[in-house]
Design an enzyme around this catalytic site. Structure first.
Site, short mmCIF file in Angstrom:
data_model
loop_
_atom_site.label_atom_id
_atom_site.label_comp_id
_atom_site.label_asym_id
_atom_site.label_seq_id
_atom_site.Cartn_x
_atom_site.Cartn_y
_atom_site.Cartn_z
N GLY A 16 0.84 -1.20 0.00
CA GLY A 16 0.00 0.00 0.00
C GLY A 16 0.87 1.25 0.00
NE ARG A 77 -0.85 -4.84 -0.23
CZ ARG A 77 -1.71 -3.85 0.05
NH1 ARG A 77 -2.76 -3.66 -0.71
NH2 ARG A 77 -1.52 -3.07 1.09
CG ASP A 108 3.47 -6.53 7.59
OD1 ASP A 108 2.93 -6.14 6.53
OD2 ASP A 108 2.83 -6.89 8.59
CB THR A 131 2.73 1.04 6.06
OG1 THR A 131 1.37 0.81 6.47
CG2 THR A 131 3.61 0.77 7.26
CG ASP A 133 -1.99 0.15 8.37
OD1 ASP A 133 -2.69 1.12 8.02
OD2 ASP A 133 -2.20 -1.01 8.00
CG ASP A 135 1.40 -2.26 10.58
OD1 ASP A 135 2.15 -1.57 9.87
OD2 ASP A 135 0.65 -3.13 10.12
NE ARG A 177 -3.46 -5.37 5.78
CZ ARG A 177 -2.96 -5.17 4.57
NH1 ARG A 177 -3.66 -5.52 3.52
NH2 ARG A 177 -1.79 -4.62 4.41
O1 F6P Z 1 -1.52 -1.21 4.87
C1 F6P Z 1 -2.08 0.02 4.60
C2 F6P Z 1 -3.53 -0.12 4.29
O2 F6P Z 1 -3.99 1.16 3.92
C3 F6P Z 1 -4.39 -0.72 5.40
O3 F6P Z 1 -4.72 0.21 6.40
C4 F6P Z 1 -5.56 -1.22 4.62
O4 F6P Z 1 -6.19 -2.29 5.28
C5 F6P Z 1 -4.94 -1.70 3.34
O5 F6P Z 1 -3.75 -0.96 3.17
C6 F6P Z 1 -5.83 -1.53 2.13
O6 F6P Z 1 -5.20 -2.11 1.04
P1 F6P Z 1 -5.73 -1.96 -0.45
O7 F6P Z 1 -5.29 -0.61 -0.94
O8 F6P Z 1 -5.05 -3.05 -1.19
O9 F6P Z 1 -7.20 -2.06 -0.43
#
Ligand code: F6P
Length: 328
Positions: A16, A77, A108, A131, A133, A135, A177
């Site tokens: 992300g 990804r 991660d 990120t 998050d 985390d 997440r």
């Molecule tokens: O890891 C960052 C994040 O924004 C999370 O908070 C969220 O769950 C996820 O990515 C969303 O991913 P995507 O953009 O693939 O929907």
């Protein structure tokens, strides 16, 4: 400084995106240039690495990007990079291009791929935590978190205006997440009556008690901030259960979503990204590999990627308590 142990660095963003990734790319490219190391930008993360989809970057290639959200290299990804065949293709591309080290900017998932790749093929790798998050273990803050937090705070402030005008209850879901950092801090900063995060055990009865308590103190509108990864129930289910218990409440749900991932990075994120991008190149020059660059207590530190992936940043339990006390 002794002569660099690396000659050609590849930089990529994966997973992300987060505001400040561009500032990190800029810092990698310009630090590499300063120390006469060649730098290649790899497009679309590991997918681009497997295809050899890259471009040579110099100091002017990264002009005017320190203030831009997203990532000029694009992100992805990749499922294929999870396979040995995919990683072998990526290694062959590195050999073809003469890339002997990688700076991988992401979370991660990105680091898990980097660790395996580094151990399988001996390519030097340094991770940079990017990120929203927050985390990732081994750094006090991740790139993009501060910006996302402020975006969430500003959005919730706006929701507060309309909630107050209509005496409404709003369940606001913020990103995260598996982590409640954005929820806890934006909830505290906006005066939410309750904050639901995956790191603490929440119960629906406690939520109901909070409504009863705050109503008694004269609150006519309320905000509840819910982390996306909350385990108790989905945000819509929480709203529905609350409506069943308190049919008189006028309830709305607002999912903030990907707006939290965009926008110009905050000053804190630009500075953090610049320090980490610089630090990653310095780390590679000193022969470090399979580590992540982070900032802890205002110092540049390197943490084994394995720890960055496996260990987790703890939620500050005092912040949880403060948020509870102040939400009268
Ligand atoms: O890891 C960052 C994040 O924004 C999370 O908070 C969220 O769950 C996820 O990515 C969303 O991913 P995507 O953009 O693939 O929907």
């Amino acid at each position: 400084m002794t002569e660099s142990q690396v000659k050609k660095i590849g930089v990529l963003t994966s997973g992300g995106d987060s505001p400040g990734m561009n500032a990190a790319i800029r810092a990698v490219v310009r630090t590499a240039h300063y120390y006469q190391i060649e730098c290649f930008g790899i497009r679309e993360g590991y997918a681009g690495l497997m295809e050899g989809n890259c471009l040579k970057l110099g100091p002017r290639s990264v002009k005017h990007i320190i203030n831009q959200g997203g990532t000029i290299l694009k992100s992805a990804r990749s499922l294929e990079f999870k396979t040995p065949e995919g990683r072998k293709r990526a290694y062959e591309q590195c050999q073809k291009l003469g890339i002997d080290a990688l700076v991988v900017i992401g979370g991660d998932g990105t680091f898990t791929g980097a660790k395996i790749f580094c151990e399988e093929f001996g390519i030097k790798v340094i991770g940079v935590p990017g990120t929203i998050d927050n985390d990732i273990f081994g750094t006090d803050f991740t790139i993009g978190y501060d910006t996302a937090l402020n975006t969430a705070m500003q959005a919730i402030d706006k929701i507060r205006d309309t909630a107050t005008s209509h005496n409404r209850v709003f369940f606001v879901e913020v990103m995260g997440r598996d982590a409640g950092f954005i929820a806890l801090n934006s909830g505290l900063a906006t005066g939410a009556i309750d904050i639901l995060i995956p790191e603490k055990k929440d119960s629906i009865d406690e939520l109901f008690e909070t409504f009863i308590r705050t109503e008694k103190t004269g609150k006519s509108s309320s905000i509840i901030v819910v982390a996306e990864g909350e385990k108790l129930a989905s945000t819509y289910e929480l709203a529905q259960k609350t409506k069943e218990k308190f049919p008189e409440f006028d309830i709305r749900v607002s999912i903030l979503g990907h707006m939290q991932r965009g926008g110009a990075p905050s000053c804190a994120d630009r500075v953090l990204a610049s320090r980490l991008g610089y630090g990653a190149v310095i780390g590679l020059m000193e022969g470090k590999t399979n580590v992540m660059a982070g900032i802890q207590s205002n110092q540049l530190v390197f943490t084994p990627i394995e720890d960055a992936i496996k260990k987790s940043n703890e939620i500050d339990s005092e912040l949880v308590k403060i948020a509870e006390i102040l939400a009268i």
